[in-house]
Structures are given as structure tokens and as C-alpha cells.
Design an enzyme around this catalytic site. Structure first.
Site, PDB file in Angstrom:
ATOM      1  N   ASP A  89      -2.613  -2.043  -5.395  1.00 21.61           N
ATOM      2  CA  ASP A  89      -3.125  -0.805  -4.797  1.00 21.61           C
ATOM      3  C   ASP A  89      -3.589   0.146  -5.911  1.00 21.61           C
ATOM      4  O   ASP A  89      -2.764   0.605  -6.701  1.00 21.61           O
ATOM      5  CB  ASP A  89      -2.016  -0.155  -3.960  1.00 21.61           C
ATOM      6  CG  ASP A  89      -2.451   1.203  -3.420  1.00 21.61           C
ATOM      7  OD1 ASP A  89      -3.661   1.461  -3.370  1.00 21.61           O
ATOM      8  OD2 ASP A  89      -1.557   1.988  -3.041  1.00 21.61           O
ATOM      9  N   LEU A 137       0.841  -1.194   0.000  1.00 22.00           N
ATOM     10  CA  LEU A 137       0.000   0.000   0.000  1.00 22.00           C
ATOM     11  C   LEU A 137       0.875   1.243   0.000  1.00 22.00           C
ATOM     12  O   LEU A 137       2.081   1.179   0.261  1.00 22.00           O
ATOM     13  CB  LEU A 137      -0.893   0.008   1.243  1.00 22.00           C
ATOM     14  CG  LEU A 137      -2.020  -1.026   1.272  1.00 22.00           C
ATOM     15  CD1 LEU A 137      -2.887  -0.800   2.494  1.00 22.00           C
ATOM     16  CD2 LEU A 137      -2.866  -0.946   0.019  1.00 22.00           C
ATOM     17  N   CYS A 138       0.235   2.375  -0.269  1.00 20.79           N
ATOM     18  CA  CYS A 138       0.878   3.681  -0.292  1.00 20.79           C
ATOM     19  C   CYS A 138       1.748   3.877   0.943  1.00 20.79           C
ATOM     20  O   CYS A 138       1.296   3.584   2.030  1.00 20.79           O
ATOM     21  CB  CYS A 138      -0.208   4.759  -0.332  1.00 20.79           C
ATOM     22  SG  CYS A 138       0.404   6.417  -0.122  1.00 20.79           S
ATOM     23  N   PRO A 139       2.972   4.335   0.842  1.00 16.63           N
ATOM     24  CA  PRO A 139       3.632   4.818  -0.362  1.00 16.63           C
ATOM     25  C   PRO A 139       4.532   3.766  -1.012  1.00 16.63           C
ATOM     26  O   PRO A 139       5.338   4.098  -1.872  1.00 16.63           O
ATOM     27  CB  PRO A 139       4.513   5.943   0.187  1.00 16.63           C
ATOM     28  CG  PRO A 139       4.979   5.408   1.516  1.00 16.63           C
ATOM     29  CD  PRO A 139       3.833   4.562   2.041  1.00 16.63           C
TER      30      PRO A 139
END
Lengths: 80, 162
Positions: A44, A17-19
Site C-alpha cells: 500500500d 490497505l489503510c489502516p
């Protein structure tokens, strides 16, 4: 046309997931030569915005950003 | 030399909060900016200092030691700014984030250091809170003051206060 792109490095970004998808691309871009291509597969949806933004900011090129079977497939070319 | 590199862009951030959710924001933005080629400065002050602290006890005077007990531990002790419930909230959010495969706060912070993010403790709040440089994790640079932060901030494209 895209079939002609030779892949120099495969990156599995599934589940990240981010980042992290963008960070992993950034950490690995130096592993291919200038002109080389990374193929990255992420799950994602945010990566669809982030990886092109990363490329724009760093002066690299996204040749392809596509949703394929629920996954997001990127071809990223190292420009410099 | 026509293809001279443009000046590296930079970001300067104050981290005053010690809340879990705000620290997530701070470290996600910092790692993202570093990945996008920016020079990143994080200036940790007051409640933010625990985010760069090892899990060691601190404090010299009575009040300092009390603070070291009440606000002790390391970044993994950070509670969410809402729904804290004396630690329940931290546990619940930790579970939810784990279920969604989000990195731990400590992992994001260590990634930031790996990516070359520059982290500094605020000398004044370290003095007040009796937290010495030795209490910080490896990779944290020597303490600085507001003058240093302003110097970095006025040259930066992005300035943030968290």
C-alpha cells in the site's frame, strides 16, 4: 550501513490497505525489545506516509522507508 | 524522574451516521488513532447505534418494533450514503472493497475493540429507539450521555462528528 541492522521480526503487510499496515506495526512493536528492529514489507503506497507518521507520534524510529521492486520496505526501530 | 511519560493524547468522536461509507471513515480513523497511541472514545447515537448492535430484533412498542424491522440487522446492513439502490449499492461497494482487499466493516469495528477503543451508546437515543444495552456486541461500555461525551471531548486533542 543498513546491512548492519539486525532484524528481530519480519512483518508481511503485503495486500493490506489503510489502516492495517500501520496497525500491524503498532501491534507488533511490543514483540521486539527496546532497540530491536522490525522489517516490514507493504504494498500500500499510503504506508509510506503512515508508518513514518506513526513512528513520529509514538516516539519510535523509521530507519528506512524504501520502494523496492514495487514494494515498500520499512525498517522500524523500537525506541521505547 | 526526568523521562516521565507525557499525558496520553486522546480523540473523541460522535458517530451519528449509520451510512456504510461514513462508518468506514469512523472506524479507520479510530483504529488509526488507537494504533498511534491515542485514547479513543466513540459515542454512538441515533443512526450510528446499529454499528455496535448484534443482529437481534429490538423494540418494545409498535413503533419501536417497526423501527427494529425497518432499521434492523447489524453493521453489515449499512448502506452507502449515495447509490444505495435498495441494497444494490451495498452489494456493489462490498464487492469492490473485497476486490481491493479492504477489511469488512465488522472486522474494522472488532479490530477497534481489540485496540482498546472505548465505545459507548447514547442512553437517550437507545431509549427513544428502544435498543437495550443487551443488543450491543461485547466490548461496548455502559451507556452514557452528552455530559460524558463533552468531558471526554474537552480534554481531547481531536474531536470529530461523523
Amino acid at each position: 550501513m543498513s546491512e548492519e541492522n539486525k532484524i528481530d521480526l519480519e512483518l508481511d503487510l503485503k495486500g493490506l490497505l489503510c489502516p492495517l499496515p500501520m496497525v500491524k506495526v503498532s501491534q507488533n512493536i511490543g514483540k521486539v525489545e527496546v532497540g530491536g528492529i522490525i522489517r516490514a514489507v507493504a504494498t500500500d503506497p499510503g504506508a509510506m506516509a503512515d508508518i513514518p507518521a506513526w513512528a513520529k507520534s509514538t516516539g519510535n524510529e523509521v530507519l528506512q522507508a524504501e520502494k523496492v521492486d514495487g514494494q515498500f520496505v520499512f525498517l522500524v526501530k523500537r525506541v521505547k | 524522574m526526568s523521562d516521565e511519560e507525557p499525558r496520553q493524547k486522546s480523540m473523541a468522536m460522535v458517530v451519528m451516521s449509520g451510512d456504510m461509507d461514513k462508518l468506514f471513515g469512523a472506524f479507520i480513523i479510530a483504529t488509526g488513532a488507537a494504533a498511534m497511541g491515542m485514547e479513543v472514545t466513540m459515542f454512538f447515537t441515533f443512526w450510528g447505534l446499529r454499528a455496535i448492535k448484534k443482529n437481534v430484533s429490538t423494540g418494545k412498542t409498535l413503533f419501536g418494533r417497526m423501527l427494529g424491522v425497518m432499521y434492523g440487522g447489524d453493521i453489515m446492513k449499512a448502506n452507502p450514503s449515495m447509490f444505495s439502490f435498495g441494497g444494490m449499492g451495498r452489494w456493489m461497494f462490498g464487492k469492490m472493497m473485497g476486490n481491493h482487499n479492504v477489511s469488512k466493516l465488522s472486522e474494522l469495528r472488532d479490530l477497534a475493540i481489540d485496540l482498546g477503543v472505548n465505545m459507548y451508546g447514547c442512553q437517550m437515543s437507545m431509549d427513544v429507539m428502544e435498543i437495550p444495552q443487551e443488543a450491543f456486541i461485547d466490548g461496548v461500555k455502559d451507556p452514557v450521555g452528552v455530559g460524558f461525551f463533552i468531558m471526554k471531548a474537552q480534554d481531547a486533542e481531536i474531536q470529530l462528528f461523523i
